[in-house]
Design an enzyme around this catalytic site. Structure first.
Site, PDB file in Angstrom:
ATOM      1  N   HIS A  44       0.818  -1.207   0.000  1.00 50.88           N
ATOM      2  CA  HIS A  44       0.000   0.000   0.000  1.00 50.88           C
ATOM      3  C   HIS A  44       0.855   1.262   0.000  1.00 50.88           C
ATOM      4  CE1 HIS A  44      -3.913   1.916   0.583  1.00 50.88           C
ATOM      5  NE2 HIS A  44      -3.321   2.747   1.411  1.00 50.88           N
ATOM      6  N   HIS A  90     -10.186   2.860  -1.028  1.00 51.14           N
ATOM      7  CA  HIS A  90     -10.421   2.424   0.350  1.00 51.14           C
ATOM      8  C   HIS A  90     -11.245   1.146   0.291  1.00 51.14           C
ATOM      9  CE1 HIS A  90     -10.129   4.202   4.606  1.00 51.14           C
ATOM     10  NE2 HIS A  90      -8.942   4.198   4.055  1.00 51.14           N
TER      11      HIS A  90
END
Length: 732
Positions: A44, A90
């Site tokens: 990430h 998200h």
């Protein structure tokens, strides 16, 4: 006491990573240092699997002020003004806890934009859910996720006073185990008042501002860098909890701060919290830092250095101020009732020194963590399924009227007013084209009388059957939508959503997707200025379709010349621009009526695409058009139905198509326009070199296509507007 192997496994670090860490530190790391390396080297934060393929993206143009590498991208929009924008994912948090996951996704992307000095003026979202039709457990779960995600997005954006002006929603079984929630924000600022995420100048103070730090979101970046399994599907502690009212105060405090010459740089505490913000700010400048974690404002008692550094509590920023300006910075944030504390200073050591209660808790060189994370060269392999992808089995084609009505009411096509009516799209009073008005959304730039056109697009079916061409098609589609509003497409941000990178077939899809984006952006002169990669969108070994969401931003020099996308005037001529071919590969028609995603991608022709943009933009400048709408999912028949439904006007169409399936072909580089001055328009099209022809007129109270499809406008509106709400709310 956990063993080293157990600690490494919990932090998603390999034995090879551990050897590198020891080599960097020249000693054994402690648990805090392991946590920091784990977060910063996570997929990430580090892009370790994807960076290899992102490096070749076209990122420069005369109008690009800031490309990838900062909190958001920036383009020049004239008259001393700049547009700042980015898209983020998200996905994992939204699947675990849809309301908070989606809400904090919006909060995070807003901070990415206003930390650059821009006031957010528009939000978009790109949402992908699984199958929502049916009464089984999966469909009910997906409807619950739709309701929760939409409520979360609406809650945060509405409380912030930022309009959500558009987006897209897609449904497919491939998202049953991994929904995708991609959020986009655009802000405006003066082009000479942009702030960057840097920390430099020996002795300059490092200031923590915003909300207090708690234990929420611990391990969020690492969690988002792994696939879902039965064991980790409900990791609620890793989902952050947002407070839009605190964020609104933070926004206003930051914008007030930016009026003064008090700071060197500022960074949002997003994924990996204080760790990523401190290391990235120091890393960009080649600096070091000394931080005293015992001075970080805490929301909970007994917090450890590990928790302070890795918490993903929301609504927080890290500031590098100019020495001597500390008190003025603190005064501004305290006036807005926000915590603000000097927690350290910039050094020239290139090392991050973390202290807690007077003792050294961690001592880590900055560059190996922030700038030189491992770049993996993962194996790639063409997916086996592609060997047979072009062979469409024979299936029984439905009656054309029946096919038309079924597609119009399909969840992918039907109007999403149930979604967008939960968003405030008119706050700030700049919205010209709001959700539901078809194609791109548009906002007015009050400062210079221009308008910005925004569109978010991606067809996952196209990306499944052709990962390179599908990604290129997403760039084309987003640009086409922008051009149909009369604006010139300028630049993109992207959110590249793929499955597990440890699967060579997924990495092949990703590599090809990046090739497609590079090719299209170069051909169309729309550079990439920011973006995000989301991998590990996989549950129990089943990954999502390749989904490279593309958000395009374009500029219209006159806010009074924004083209609508639906019929305007009885009796006016309707033209079809571009060529329609028998191209049903990856189409909705094929999916609905044969339940397969197969076939060959429609032909890509960048020259025709550019000519289409040029014709509509120039015709709009010359005041030759009443409206323009691109053709995409569902083809010509569905596009005409949408235009009729939204306008309340009928049309009589004669396409001359020899094959009924052409009504639902999804050939690229096509549009419908409603023309004021037919002679002048045809002359312009001839000069540009694009094939156009009259196919009908706006008239009556029915939509009639080739005498084969006929439906009253009232019935068209009923199918298009009424069914989605009933579908999503049926469990309530």
């Amino acid at each position: 006491m956990k063993t080293t192997a157990e600690i490494l496994k919990a932090h998603k670090l390999t034995d090879e990573d551990y050897v590198k860490i020891k080599d960097i530190l020249q000693r054994e790391p402690n648990i805090l240092e392991i946590g920091i390396f784990s977060a910063m080297w996570s997929e990430h934060c580090s892009y370790k699997s994807s960076k290899k393929y992102l490096n070749g993206f076209p990122t420069k143009a005369a109008w690009v002020i800031q490309g990838p590498g900062e909190n958001a991208g920036v383009i020049d929009i004239g008259d001393g003004m700049a547009a700042v924008f980015k898209m983020e994912s998200h996905n994992h948090p939204s699947f675990i806890e849809p309301f908070q996951g989606a809400a904090t996704g919006v909060g995070g992307i807003l901070r990415d934009v206003f930390t650059m000095g821009a006031r957010p003026v528009a939000n978009l979202n790109s949402l992908r859910f699984g199958r929502v039709e049916g009464d089984d457990k999966t469909a009910k779960k997906q409807r619950y996720l739709v309701r929760g995600v939409v409520e979360g997005i609406g809650h945060y954006g509405n409380c912030m006073g930022v309009p959500t002006i558009g987006g897209e929603t897609f449904f497919d079984e491939c998202y049953n185990g991994n929904i995708l929630v991609n959020a986009f924000t655009l802000g405006l600022c003066k082009s000479d008042e942009i702030f960057y995420g840097r920390a430099e100048g020996i002795g300059n103070p490092v200031i923590y501002v915003g909300s207090k730090t708690g234990r929420d979101g611990l391990g969020g970046a690492v969690m988002a860098s792994d696939s879902f399994t039965e064991e980790n599907k409900s990791l609620r502690p890793t989902v952050q909890v947002g407070d839009p009212f605190a964020e609104k105060l933070l926004l206003e405090a930051c914008l007030e701060l930016f009026k003064y010459d008090y700071i060197v740089g500022i960074q949002d505490m997003g994924a990996a919290g204080l760790t990523s913000s401190s290391f990235e700010m120091a890393g960009r400048s080649g600096s070091g830092m000394k931080l005293d974690l015992s001075r970080v404002p805490a929301r909970e008692e007994g917090m450890t250095p590990y928790e302070f550094m890795l918490s993903e509590s929301q609504e927080r920023m890290l500031i590098c101020a100019k020495k001597g300006c500390e008190d003025k910075v603190l005064e501004i944030f305290k006036k807005w009732d926000l915590d603000a504390e000097v927690i350290g200073e910039v050094t020239d050591t290139g090392v991050m020194e973390l202290y807690f209660n007077g003792e050294l808790a961690a001592n880590i060189p900055v560059a190996p963590v922030s700038e030189n994370a491992p770049i993996l060269n993962r194996p790639i392999k063409e997916p086996e399924y592609l060997k047979d992808i072009e062979n469409i089995p024979v299936f029984e084609a439905p009656n054309i009227q029946e096919a038309f009505e079924k597609l119009l009411a399909h969840p992918e096509i039907a109007d999403k007013s149930w979604i967008y009516e939960q968003y405030d799209s008119m706050v700030q009073t700049n919205t010209i084209k709001a959700p539901g008005s078809l194609d791109a959304s548009v906002i007015r730039i009050k400062e210079n009388g221009k308008a910005l056109s925004l569109s978010s697009d991606c067809n996952p079916r196209f990306n499944y059957i052709d990962p390179k061409g599908g990604a290129a098609a997403a760039v084309m589609e987003s640009g086409r939508n922008v051009a149909m509003s009369g604006a010139r497409p300028l630049a993109i941000t992207d959110c590249l959503n793929y499955g597990n990178p440890e699967n060579p077939e997924v990495m092949w899809q990703f590599a090809k997707g990046c090739e497609g984006i590079k090719e299209a952006c170069l051909a169309l002169n729309t550079p990439v200025v920011s973006g995000n990669v989301s991998l590990y969108n996989e549950t129990e070994g089943v990954g999502v379709f390749p989904t490279p969401s593309i958000a395009m931003v374009g500029l219209n020099d006159d806010a009074n010349k924004v083209l609508p996308s639906f019929f305007q005037k009885e009796g006016s001529a309707i033209y079809l621009l571009g060529d329609t071919n028998d191209e049903l590969g990856g189409s909705l028609y094929l999916k609905v009526f044969s339940d397969i995603v197969k076939g060959r991608l429609p032909n890509i022709d960048y020259d025709k695409e550019l000519k289409l943009w040029e014709l509509v933009i120039e015709a709009n400048k010359q005041d030759l058009l009443l409206c323009a709408k691109d053709l995409n999912v569902g083809g010509l028949a569905v596009a005409l139905a949408k235009m009729s439904a939204v306008s309340g006007l009928g049309a009589k169409i004669d396409t001359g198509f020899k094959d009924d399936k052409l009504f639902f072909s999804e050939s690229f580089s096509r549009a419908i326009v409603e023309v004021k001055n037919e002679k002048a328009f045809e002359e312009l099209a001839k000069n540009i070199g694009l094939h156009v022809r009259v196919i009908g007129r706006v008239e009556g109270d029915k939509l009639i296509i080739d005498e084969k499809i006929e439906l009253s406008v009232v019935k068209v509106q009923e199918l298009y507007f009424d069914l989605f709400k009933k579908l999503i709310e049926q469990d309530l």
